[in-house]
Design an enzyme around this catalytic site. Structure first.
Site, PDB file in Angstrom:
ATOM      1  N   MET A  20       1.131  -1.234  -0.007  1.00 17.65           N
ATOM      2  CA  MET A  20      -0.047   0.049  -0.076  1.00 17.65           C
ATOM      3  C   MET A  20       0.937   1.101  -0.039  1.00 17.65           C
ATOM      4  O   MET A  20       0.484   2.347   0.415  1.00 17.65           O
ATOM      5  CB  MET A  20      -1.017   0.003   1.254  1.00 17.65           C
ATOM      6  CG  MET A  20      -1.859  -1.169   1.217  1.00 17.65           C
ATOM      7  SD  MET A  20      -3.263  -0.903   2.126  1.00 17.65           S
ATOM      8  CE  MET A  20      -2.644  -0.810   3.776  1.00 17.65           C
ATOM      9  N   LEU A  23       6.683   2.982   1.535  1.00 17.74           N
ATOM     10  CA  LEU A  23       7.609   1.708   1.403  1.00 17.74           C
ATOM     11  C   LEU A  23       8.699   1.880   2.557  1.00 17.74           C
ATOM     12  O   LEU A  23       9.267   3.035   2.645  1.00 17.74           O
ATOM     13  CB  LEU A  23       8.281   1.498   0.045  1.00 17.74           C
ATOM     14  CG  LEU A  23       7.447   1.402  -1.088  1.00 17.74           C
ATOM     15  CD1 LEU A  23       8.130   1.059  -2.133  1.00 17.74           C
ATOM     16  CD2 LEU A  23       6.532  -0.029  -0.639  1.00 17.74           C
ATOM     17  N   HIS A  27       9.331  -3.714   3.472  1.00 17.42           N
ATOM     18  CA  HIS A  27       9.187  -3.898   2.001  1.00 17.42           C
ATOM     19  C   HIS A  27      10.518  -4.082   1.377  1.00 17.42           C
ATOM     20  O   HIS A  27      10.533  -4.995   0.222  1.00 17.42           O
ATOM     21  CB  HIS A  27       8.455  -2.541   1.321  1.00 17.42           C
ATOM     22  CG  HIS A  27       7.084  -2.262   1.974  1.00 17.42           C
ATOM     23  ND1 HIS A  27       7.083  -1.162   2.849  1.00 17.42           N
ATOM     24  CD2 HIS A  27       6.077  -3.133   1.972  1.00 17.42           C
ATOM     25  CE1 HIS A  27       5.576  -1.244   3.139  1.00 17.42           C
ATOM     26  NE2 HIS A  27       5.117  -2.309   2.482  1.00 17.42           N
ATOM     27  N   GLY A 137       5.039  -9.987   4.348  1.00 22.88           N
ATOM     28  CA  GLY A 137       5.848  -9.931   5.336  1.00 22.88           C
ATOM     29  C   GLY A 137       5.097 -10.703   6.728  1.00 22.88           C
ATOM     30  O   GLY A 137       4.010 -10.687   6.479  1.00 22.88           O
ATOM     31  N   ASP A 140       2.208  -8.924   9.391  1.00 23.45           N
ATOM     32  CA  ASP A 140       0.945  -9.366   9.060  1.00 23.45           C
ATOM     33  C   ASP A 140       0.569 -10.772   9.002  1.00 23.45           C
ATOM     34  O   ASP A 140       0.422 -11.299   7.913  1.00 23.45           O
ATOM     35  CB  ASP A 140       0.277  -8.573   8.076  1.00 23.45           C
ATOM     36  CG  ASP A 140       0.498  -7.177   7.974  1.00 23.45           C
ATOM     37  OD1 ASP A 140      -0.031  -6.650   9.064  1.00 23.45           O
ATOM     38  OD2 ASP A 140       1.591  -6.461   7.315  1.00 23.45           O
ATOM     39  N   GLN A 143      -2.801 -12.119   7.832  1.00 22.60           N
ATOM     40  CA  GLN A 143      -3.003 -11.932   6.327  1.00 22.60           C
ATOM     41  C   GLN A 143      -2.087 -13.102   5.689  1.00 22.60           C
ATOM     42  O   GLN A 143      -2.824 -13.538   4.427  1.00 22.60           O
ATOM     43  CB  GLN A 143      -2.462 -10.540   6.056  1.00 22.60           C
ATOM     44  CG  GLN A 143      -2.138 -10.333   4.450  1.00 22.60           C
ATOM     45  CD  GLN A 143      -1.854  -8.763   4.277  1.00 22.60           C
ATOM     46  OE1 GLN A 143      -2.703  -7.900   4.507  1.00 22.60           O
ATOM     47  NE2 GLN A 143      -0.505  -8.561   4.154  1.00 22.60           N
ATOM     48  N   SER A 175       6.804  -0.618  10.584  1.00 25.18           N
ATOM     49  CA  SER A 175       5.440  -0.369   9.863  1.00 25.18           C
ATOM     50  C   SER A 175       5.036   0.930   9.701  1.00 25.18           C
ATOM     51  O   SER A 175       5.729   2.029  10.400  1.00 25.18           O
ATOM     52  CB  SER A 175       4.235  -0.705  10.976  1.00 25.18           C
ATOM     53  OG  SER A 175       3.203  -0.441  10.882  1.00 25.18           O
ATOM     54  N   SER A 176       4.375   1.409   8.470  1.00 24.29           N
ATOM     55  CA  SER A 176       4.231   2.550   7.941  1.00 24.29           C
ATOM     56  C   SER A 176       3.254   3.303   8.896  1.00 24.29           C
ATOM     57  O   SER A 176       3.452   4.556   9.056  1.00 24.29           O
ATOM     58  CB  SER A 176       3.437   2.575   6.688  1.00 24.29           C
ATOM     59  OG  SER A 176       2.238   1.626   6.712  1.00 24.29           O
ATOM     60  N   ARG A 177       2.669   2.609  10.005  1.00 25.34           N
ATOM     61  CA  ARG A 177       1.736   3.223  10.818  1.00 25.34           C
ATOM     62  C   ARG A 177       2.658   3.524  12.018  1.00 25.34           C
ATOM     63  O   ARG A 177       2.077   4.379  12.822  1.00 25.34           O
ATOM     64  CB  ARG A 177       0.754   2.314  11.286  1.00 25.34           C
ATOM     65  CG  ARG A 177      -0.348   1.952  10.468  1.00 25.34           C
ATOM     66  CD  ARG A 177      -1.639   1.167  10.793  1.00 25.34           C
ATOM     67  NE  ARG A 177      -2.602   1.317   9.880  1.00 25.34           N
ATOM     68  CZ  ARG A 177      -3.221   0.171   9.023  1.00 25.34           C
ATOM     69  NH1 ARG A 177      -2.385  -0.867   9.149  1.00 25.34           N
ATOM     70  NH2 ARG A 177      -4.114   0.301   8.258  1.00 25.34           N
TER      71      ARG A 177
HETATM   72  O1  PAF Z   1      -0.070  -5.867   3.592  1.00 25.98           O
HETATM   73  C1  PAF Z   1      -0.390  -4.940   2.702  1.00 25.98           C
HETATM   74  O2  PAF Z   1       0.255  -3.829   2.446  1.00 25.98           O
HETATM   75  C2  PAF Z   1      -1.884  -4.893   2.216  1.00 25.98           C
HETATM   76  O3  PAF Z   1      -2.955  -5.689   3.050  1.00 25.98           O
HETATM   77  C3  PAF Z   1      -1.984  -5.552   0.637  1.00 25.98           C
HETATM   78  C4  PAF Z   1      -1.442  -7.051   0.885  1.00 25.98           C
HETATM   79  C5  PAF Z   1      -1.099  -4.954  -0.145  1.00 25.98           C
HETATM   80  C6  PAF Z   1      -3.463  -5.800   0.218  1.00 25.98           C
HETATM   81  O4  PAF Z   1      -3.781  -4.423  -0.018  1.00 25.98           O
END
Ligand code: PAF
Length: 267
Positions: A20, A23, A27, A137, A140, A143, A175-177
């Site tokens: 998203m 970076l 990433h 990564g 998450d 995910q 994390s970007s957050r």
């Molecule tokens: O992990 C992320 O940045 C997002 O959830 C992803 C996998 C790009 C889906 O939008």
């Protein structure tokens, strides 16, 4: 992108890093691995509205295309796929990918619809970028597990590679957050990983999971974080703790910032 992917596939392997944007070093480690294992690397940048709930940070999510572009260029990324929302969702989506058994556990308990949004966009991106391998990564973790299941269940012909969380020197998962944290909050944030390491030591030392979770909660709360969950779950099913292959997963809030992290247990 689909035409480019078709022509790349005739020449070699495509490695894909969906992101998203905003970076960071996490990433970069995915991009490097994709570089090593494939002939071409495609990165996507798309802040996916479908995976943000009402009141979440879709609007304030960091958008830094220029920096991201420069970074990708300097890392030898071959293609940057940067669609806008209208391009990726030209009509109201009628089809969603859902995973009832996993979408409502851990982060999914509070983030209703989040994983439906993630799986749907990842499936779309896979059909657009047509990669041989895709990189995610382990920060998450849920995910990554769900994407692996989706790829298996729906027969996507794609290798899913997961890489360890990259951390700041003080242990905070990158994390970007993290950029949302006020300086005082940032100072306290390393307690999350410190607590995870302590939890791991206690579980591996034979302590009872509920005792360990309680102890971890106290450590984190002392620093002013609000705990969304601390759970010890199986690394594959994300359900009840087993002696082998479990992990401790944590989600905490500090002010408006939600941070997640996890640690694998030996077994
Ligand atoms: O992990 C992320 O940045 C997002 O959830 C992803 C996998 C790009 C889906 O939008």
């Amino acid at each position: 992108m689909q035409e480019i992917a078709d022509s790349l596939r005739k020449k070699g392997l495509i490695g894909f890093v969906p992101t998203m944007g905003a970076l960071h070093k996490g990433h970069l480690s995915l991009i490097e691995k994709a570089r090593e294992e494939n002939d071409f690397v495609v990165v996507s940048i798309f802040v996916n509205p479908l995976q943000f709930g009402r009141g979440e940070d879709y609007d304030r999510y960091q958008r830094s295309y220029k920096d991201d572009y420069a970074l990708c260029k300097s890392c030898g990324v071959d293609y940057l796929f940067y669609p806008d929302v209208e391009r990726l969702y030209p009509k109201k989506t009628k089809t969603f990918v859902r995973m009832p058994s996993l979408e409502n556990v851990l982060c999914g308990k509070k983030r209703k619809g989040h994983f439906r949004g993630v799986l749907t966009v990842v499936a779309k991106l896979f059909n657009i970028v047509k990669p041989h391998n895709a990189y995610f990564g382990e920060k998450d973790f849920q995910q990554a597990v769900m994407i692996k299941n989706m790829v298996y269940d729906l027969n996507f012909d794609i290798g899913i590679k997961t890489l360890p969380t990259i951390r700041e020197k003080d242990g905070l998962a990158i994390s970007s957050r993290n950029s949302y944290l006020a300086p005082i909050e940032r100072k306290k944030a390393p307690i999350i990983y410190r607590t995870l390491k302590e939890g791991k030591k206690l579980i591996e030392g034979g302590k009872d999971p509920s005792y360990v979770i309680d102890k971890m909660k106290k450590m984190i709360e002392k620093k002013g974080f609000l705990i969304e969950y601390i759970e010890i779950v199986d690394q594959e099913t994300l359900k009840k703790f087993k002696k082998e292959k479990s992990l401790i997963a944590v989600s905490v809030h500090m002010g408006k910032t939600r941070l997640i992290d996890n640690i694998k247990l030996m077994g």
